[in-house]
Design a protein around this motif. Structure first.
Motif, PDB file in Angstrom:
ATOM      1  N   THR A 290       0.840  -1.187   0.000  1.00 35.72           N
ATOM      2  CA  THR A 290       0.000   0.000   0.000  1.00 35.72           C
ATOM      3  C   THR A 290       0.881   1.245   0.000  1.00 35.72           C
ATOM      4  OG1 THR A 290      -0.117   0.105   2.410  1.00 35.72           O
ATOM      5  CG2 THR A 290      -1.843  -1.152   1.290  1.00 35.72           C
ATOM      6  N   THR A 291       0.337   2.313  -0.534  1.00 32.91           N
ATOM      7  CA  THR A 291       1.013   3.601  -0.511  1.00 32.91           C
ATOM      8  C   THR A 291      -0.047   4.678  -0.597  1.00 32.91           C
ATOM      9  OG1 THR A 291       2.847   4.883  -1.434  1.00 32.91           O
ATOM     10  CG2 THR A 291       1.359   3.827  -3.013  1.00 32.91           C
ATOM     11  N   GLU A 292       0.333   5.897  -0.287  1.00 35.86           N
ATOM     12  CA  GLU A 292      -0.583   7.019  -0.412  1.00 35.86           C
ATOM     13  C   GLU A 292       0.097   8.100  -1.237  1.00 35.86           C
ATOM     14  OE1 GLU A 292      -2.931  10.093   2.484  1.00 35.86           O
ATOM     15  OE2 GLU A 292      -2.795   7.996   3.102  1.00 35.86           O
ATOM     16  N   ILE A 293      -0.615   8.577  -2.254  1.00 38.43           N
ATOM     17  CA  ILE A 293      -0.106   9.618  -3.135  1.00 38.43           C
ATOM     18  C   ILE A 293      -1.169  10.700  -3.233  1.00 38.43           C
ATOM     19  CG2 ILE A 293       0.699  10.169  -5.467  1.00 38.43           C
ATOM     20  CD1 ILE A 293       1.467   7.150  -5.703  1.00 38.43           C
ATOM     21  N   LYS A 294      -0.815  11.905  -2.855  1.00 38.44           N
ATOM     22  CA  LYS A 294      -1.742  13.051  -2.911  1.00 38.44           C
ATOM     23  C   LYS A 294      -3.055  12.754  -2.189  1.00 38.44           C
ATOM     24  CE  LYS A 294      -0.280  15.105  -7.300  1.00 38.44           C
ATOM     25  NZ  LYS A 294      -0.786  15.552  -8.624  1.00 38.44           N
ATOM     26  N   GLY A 295      -2.988  12.019  -1.084  1.00 40.37           N
ATOM     27  CA  GLY A 295      -4.178  11.713  -0.312  1.00 40.37           C
ATOM     28  C   GLY A 295      -4.964  10.506  -0.800  1.00 40.37           C
ATOM     29  N   VAL A 296      -4.527   9.900  -1.914  1.00 41.74           N
ATOM     30  CA  VAL A 296      -5.201   8.711  -2.445  1.00 41.74           C
ATOM     31  C   VAL A 296      -4.466   7.472  -1.936  1.00 41.74           C
ATOM     32  CG1 VAL A 296      -5.809   7.427  -4.528  1.00 41.74           C
ATOM     33  CG2 VAL A 296      -5.993   9.925  -4.499  1.00 41.74           C
ATOM     34  N   LYS A 297      -5.217   6.559  -1.330  1.00 36.33           N
ATOM     35  CA  LYS A 297      -4.633   5.313  -0.833  1.00 36.33           C
ATOM     36  C   LYS A 297      -4.666   4.278  -1.952  1.00 36.33           C
ATOM     37  CE  LYS A 297      -7.513   4.834   2.516  1.00 36.33           C
ATOM     38  NZ  LYS A 297      -8.218   4.351   3.705  1.00 36.33           N
ATOM     39  N   PHE A 298      -3.493   3.759  -2.320  1.00 33.90           N
ATOM     40  CA  PHE A 298      -3.364   2.751  -3.366  1.00 33.90           C
ATOM     41  C   PHE A 298      -3.017   1.408  -2.751  1.00 33.90           C
ATOM     42  CE2 PHE A 298      -2.509   6.609  -5.741  1.00 33.90           C
ATOM     43  CZ  PHE A 298      -3.112   6.370  -6.954  1.00 33.90           C
ATOM     44  N   VAL A 299      -3.468   0.331  -3.399  1.00 30.58           N
ATOM     45  CA  VAL A 299      -3.078  -1.022  -3.053  1.00 30.58           C
ATOM     46  C   VAL A 299      -2.795  -1.764  -4.354  1.00 30.58           C
ATOM     47  CG1 VAL A 299      -5.456  -1.903  -2.955  1.00 30.58           C
ATOM     48  CG2 VAL A 299      -3.647  -3.089  -1.691  1.00 30.58           C
ATOM     49  N   TYR A 300      -1.786  -2.636  -4.320  1.00 34.33           N
ATOM     50  CA  TYR A 300      -1.404  -3.420  -5.498  1.00 34.33           C
ATOM     51  C   TYR A 300      -0.601  -4.618  -5.023  1.00 34.33           C
ATOM     52  CZ  TYR A 300       2.788  -0.709  -4.578  1.00 34.33           C
ATOM     53  OH  TYR A 300       3.857  -0.119  -3.942  1.00 34.33           O
ATOM     54  N   GLU A 301      -0.540  -5.643  -5.863  1.00 35.15           N
ATOM     55  CA  GLU A 301       0.233  -6.827  -5.514  1.00 35.15           C
ATOM     56  C   GLU A 301       1.718  -6.480  -5.515  1.00 35.15           C
ATOM     57  OE1 GLU A 301      -0.730 -10.141  -7.986  1.00 35.15           O
ATOM     58  OE2 GLU A 301      -2.847 -10.087  -7.430  1.00 35.15           O
ATOM     59  N   ASN A 302       2.462  -7.044  -4.553  1.00 34.39           N
ATOM     60  CA  ASN A 302       3.898  -6.787  -4.426  1.00 34.39           C
ATOM     61  C   ASN A 302       4.638  -6.911  -5.752  1.00 34.39           C
ATOM     62  OD1 ASN A 302       4.167  -6.233  -1.654  1.00 34.39           O
ATOM     63  ND2 ASN A 302       4.142  -8.400  -1.154  1.00 34.39           N
ATOM     64  N   GLU A 303       4.300  -7.937  -6.526  1.00 35.83           N
ATOM     65  CA  GLU A 303       5.020  -8.216  -7.765  1.00 35.83           C
ATOM     66  C   GLU A 303       4.831  -7.139  -8.828  1.00 35.83           C
ATOM     67  OE1 GLU A 303       1.950 -11.220  -9.962  1.00 35.83           O
ATOM     68  OE2 GLU A 303       3.134 -11.998  -8.310  1.00 35.83           O
ATOM     69  N   LEU A 304       3.858  -6.247  -8.648  1.00 34.24           N
ATOM     70  CA  LEU A 304       3.604  -5.192  -9.631  1.00 34.24           C
ATOM     71  C   LEU A 304       4.384  -3.907  -9.353  1.00 34.24           C
ATOM     72  CD1 LEU A 304      -0.248  -5.430 -10.166  1.00 34.24           C
ATOM     73  CD2 LEU A 304       1.580  -6.443 -11.519  1.00 34.24           C
ATOM     74  N   GLU A 305       5.089  -3.849  -8.253  1.00 31.63           N
ATOM     75  CA  GLU A 305       5.710  -2.595  -7.840  1.00 31.63           C
ATOM     76  C   GLU A 305       6.540  -1.934  -8.943  1.00 31.63           C
ATOM     77  OE1 GLU A 305       7.706  -0.595  -3.991  1.00 31.63           O
ATOM     78  OE2 GLU A 305       8.201  -2.696  -4.328  1.00 31.63           O
ATOM     79  N   LYS A 306       7.399  -2.651  -9.603  1.00 30.58           N
ATOM     80  CA  LYS A 306       8.252  -2.065 -10.646  1.00 30.58           C
ATOM     81  C   LYS A 306       7.480  -1.765 -11.925  1.00 30.58           C
ATOM     82  CE  LYS A 306      12.195  -1.936  -8.550  1.00 30.58           C
ATOM     83  NZ  LYS A 306      12.594  -0.675  -7.982  1.00 30.58           N
ATOM     84  N   THR A 307       6.476  -2.571 -12.245  1.00 35.72           N
ATOM     85  CA  THR A 307       5.768  -2.384 -13.518  1.00 35.72           C
ATOM     86  C   THR A 307       4.771  -1.233 -13.488  1.00 35.72           C
ATOM     87  OG1 THR A 307       4.068  -4.017 -12.982  1.00 35.72           O
ATOM     88  CG2 THR A 307       6.018  -4.819 -14.141  1.00 35.72           C
TER      89      THR A 307
END
Length: 107
Positions: A55-72
């Motif tokens: 998970t991460t937050e960018i400009k107040g938006v909380k994002f979630v994604y599978e670990n393996e997608l981080e670089k792509t």
């Protein structure tokens, strides 16, 4: 991780979250399909985070994604359009190879 989300997309997303009473949800980024130009990405609202997610937050938006997608997904641009072609969120990868034609699905 450096997903870019436009101000238009943030405004539209906040409207959707408010309208659907899902202010606690994440914006999940996922691979929606593969084509000759690489993966295409999709978005959904999700309130569950698994052990295989980041998970991460960018400009107040909380994002979630599978670990393996981080670089792509690090160069993705999430925008919201409202024009004669339609309305909705779009996900672009400016680093994706452009199709030269001649393949199924490229029009």
């Amino acid at each position: 991780m450096m997903i870019t989300i436009t101000d238009e997309a943030i405004t539209a997303l906040n409207g959707v979250l408010e309208e659907q009473n899902k202010k606690d949800h994440y914006l999940r980024v996922f691979i929606a399909g593969l084509g000759c130009s690489g993966p295409s990405y999709g978005l959904s609202l999700d309130n569950e985070v698994s052990k295989d997610d980041k998970t991460t937050e960018i400009k107040g938006v909380k994002f979630v994604y599978e670990n393996e997608l981080e670089k792509t997904i690090e160069n993705l641009i999430i925008d919201y359009i409202d024009n004669e072609m339609g309305t909705g969120f779009i996900v672009e990868d400016p680093t994706a190879m452009q199709c030269g034609g001649g393949c199924a699905g490229c029009h």
